[in-house]
Design a protein around this motif. Structure first.
Motif, mmCIF file in Angstrom:
data_model
loop_
_atom_site.group_PDB
_atom_site.id
_atom_site.type_symbol
_atom_site.label_atom_id
_atom_site.label_comp_id
_atom_site.label_asym_id
_atom_site.label_seq_id
_atom_site.Cartn_x
_atom_site.Cartn_y
_atom_site.Cartn_z
ATOM 1 N N PRO A 152 40.921 32.285 38.900
ATOM 2 C CA PRO A 152 40.165 33.520 38.640
ATOM 3 C C PRO A 152 40.458 34.630 39.642
ATOM 4 C CG PRO A 152 38.753 31.591 38.407
ATOM 5 C CD PRO A 152 40.033 31.110 39.031
ATOM 6 N N PHE A 153 40.804 34.261 40.880
ATOM 7 C CA PHE A 153 41.170 35.285 41.865
ATOM 8 C C PHE A 153 42.590 35.794 41.616
ATOM 9 C CE2 PHE A 153 37.991 32.645 44.088
ATOM 10 C CZ PHE A 153 37.052 33.622 44.373
ATOM 11 N N ALA A 154 43.503 34.878 41.343
ATOM 12 C CA ALA A 154 44.897 35.274 41.143
ATOM 13 C C ALA A 154 45.067 36.168 39.927
ATOM 14 C CB ALA A 154 45.771 34.034 41.011
ATOM 15 N N ARG A 155 44.302 35.923 38.886
ATOM 16 C CA ARG A 155 44.487 36.722 37.675
ATOM 17 C C ARG A 155 44.018 38.179 37.850
ATOM 18 N NH1 ARG A 155 40.049 33.570 34.817
ATOM 19 N NH2 ARG A 155 41.777 32.367 33.950
ATOM 20 N N GLN A 156 43.346 38.473 38.961
ATOM 21 C CA GLN A 156 42.992 39.876 39.223
ATOM 22 C C GLN A 156 44.233 40.696 39.552
ATOM 23 O OE1 GLN A 156 39.870 40.657 38.513
ATOM 24 N NE2 GLN A 156 39.597 38.454 38.140
ATOM 25 N N ASP A 157 45.288 40.022 39.984
ATOM 26 C CA ASP A 157 46.571 40.665 40.263
ATOM 27 C C ASP A 157 46.404 41.866 41.189
ATOM 28 O OD1 ASP A 157 49.329 40.779 40.038
ATOM 29 O OD2 ASP A 157 49.282 42.153 38.325
ATOM 30 N N ARG A 158 45.607 41.661 42.235
ATOM 31 C CA ARG A 158 45.371 42.742 43.196
ATOM 32 C C ARG A 158 46.457 42.692 44.264
ATOM 33 N NH1 ARG A 158 41.531 46.414 44.402
ATOM 34 N NH2 ARG A 158 40.324 45.701 42.624
#
Length: 387
Positions: free
Chosen positions: A321-327
């Protein structure tokens, strides 16, 4: 992948070989405790002791005068970390070529709850959780925000990792803990974590709920769990027990309370820190989870902090869920236990790290360089050499 190992000051101070031993693991950084909760810890290689008992939550450095005259203030450590224990250890680790980041535990403090019981989370039955300061209370929020700024920005530190910056609940390994007889599951833990202190009762009122009626509904919802029925996993289990409307209103209140505290604390750290100082939060991607890795909204927290440290002991799916933010530039650090006696498996660290990288992890955190056996440390050295 850059790796950082967790360390206590008492692992280093008094052991002249410790800094080089940690550097030889292949890590470039250490996450060194600056403010920590009570604990009993092994020091298996220290020349002067084998057990350290930290009797209460404390800051591991001399607190400054910002606390003068305030009722809520950090406690000084005792003989387990006297004087500027953090500064002494940080200096030795820096001389060994390691970057030092602070490790700051915030909303987890049993002594605070014992001496100031009104600060604690109160469940629907009226039981207080002295280890869990209620993060909705204005005085507690001010204390936690100032503690974050002071403990994070220690001389020589290049960044910080803030633990327990959110709601804490029932889950707490207390001395001789006897709370495992009923399988509460996610839903039961959430309901047992709902707070009914005066500040939270007022907060529920602002969201249109009567606190007494809500507490009664929580007790009714938990009754079949106490009888052994268990509860469904995930948020659907909470909605099934408490009802959709009550469940979602309580979650909205608690999510907003945690988010605003996280924003305030990170802002306070940045205001006190030099340019380039990195701010990470220990975090769980499920916002209603509580504990040392409190639940957050991944998109929100990555807009506030420089990144997150994510528990991976139960699997690396928590990274997604953090990685998919693609920040761009965000740190997503996969946290693995490398102490075999505490359930870790350092022998699989290389494979675990590779899997974490595929899921978007940018760094590793290794828990814990001071607690691990020699064999565990050798496995970590081997794994990091191959990355």
């Amino acid at each position: 992948m850059k790796a950082s190992a967790f360390v206590y000051p008492w692992d280093v101070n008094g052991d002249p070989e410790a800094p080089a031993r940690i550097a030889a693991l292949g890590v470039r950084q250490v996450t060194l405790a600056a403010a920590y909760h009570s604990t009993r810890a092994l020091t298996p290689r220290h020349p002067r002791h084998r057990i350290v008992t930290a009797e209460h939550a404390a800051v591991l450095y001399p607190a400054d005068d910002r606390w003068a005259g305030r009722e809520l203030r950090p406690y000084a450590a005792g003989a387990w970390a006297p004087g500027d224990a953090f500064g002494e250890a940080a200096g030795a680790l820096t001389e060994a070529g390691l970057r030092v980041h602070t490790w700051v535990v915030l909303a987890h403090n049993s002594r605070l709850g014992a001496e100031h019981p009104d600060t604690s989370v109160v469940n629907a039955y009226g039981d207080r959780y002295p280890w869990a300061p209620c993060i909705a209370q204005p005085a507690t929020r001010a204390y936690l925000t100032d503690l974050a700024a002071e403990a994070a920005v220690r001389p020589g530190a290049r960044g910080t990792e803030l633990e327990s910056l959110g709601w804490y609940g029932l889950q707490h390994l207390h001395a001789h803990d006897k709370t495992g007889g009923i399988g509460l599951g996610d839903a039961g833990q959430y309901l047992m974590g709902l707070c009914f202190c005066p500040s939270c009762r007022e907060g529920y009122g602002r969201h249109g709920l009567d606190a007494d009626e809500l507490a009664a509904a929580v007790r009714t919802a938990l009754e079949p769990v106490w009888q052994g029925a268990g509860s469904d996993g995930g948020w659907t289990g909470v909605e099934k027990l408490l009802g959709d409307t009550l469940a979602n209103i309580t979650r909205a209140y608690r999510d907003d309370t945690a988010r605003t505290l996280q924003e305030q604390a990170v802002a306070a750290v940045r205001a006190a820190a030099p340019e380039g100082f990195q701010v990470l939060l220990h975090a769980d991607p499920v916002s209603y989870h509580v504990g040392a890795n409190p639940g957050v909204d991944p998109a929100h927290i990555l807009s506030v902090a420089d990144g997150v440290v994510v528990p991976c002991a139960g699997g690396t799916g928590t990274l997604t869920p953090f990685a998919r933010q693609d920040r761009r530039g965000a740190v997503i650090a996969a946290n693995f236990t490398v102490v075999s006696g505490m359930g870790g498996n350092p022998g699989t660290l290389a494979a675990d790290a590779a899997g974490a990288r595929e899921l978007g992890a940018t760094e590793l955190r290794l828990y814990h360089a001071g607690l691990a056996s020699d064999d565990d440390l050798e496995a970590v050295r081997s794994a990091l050499a191959g990355l």
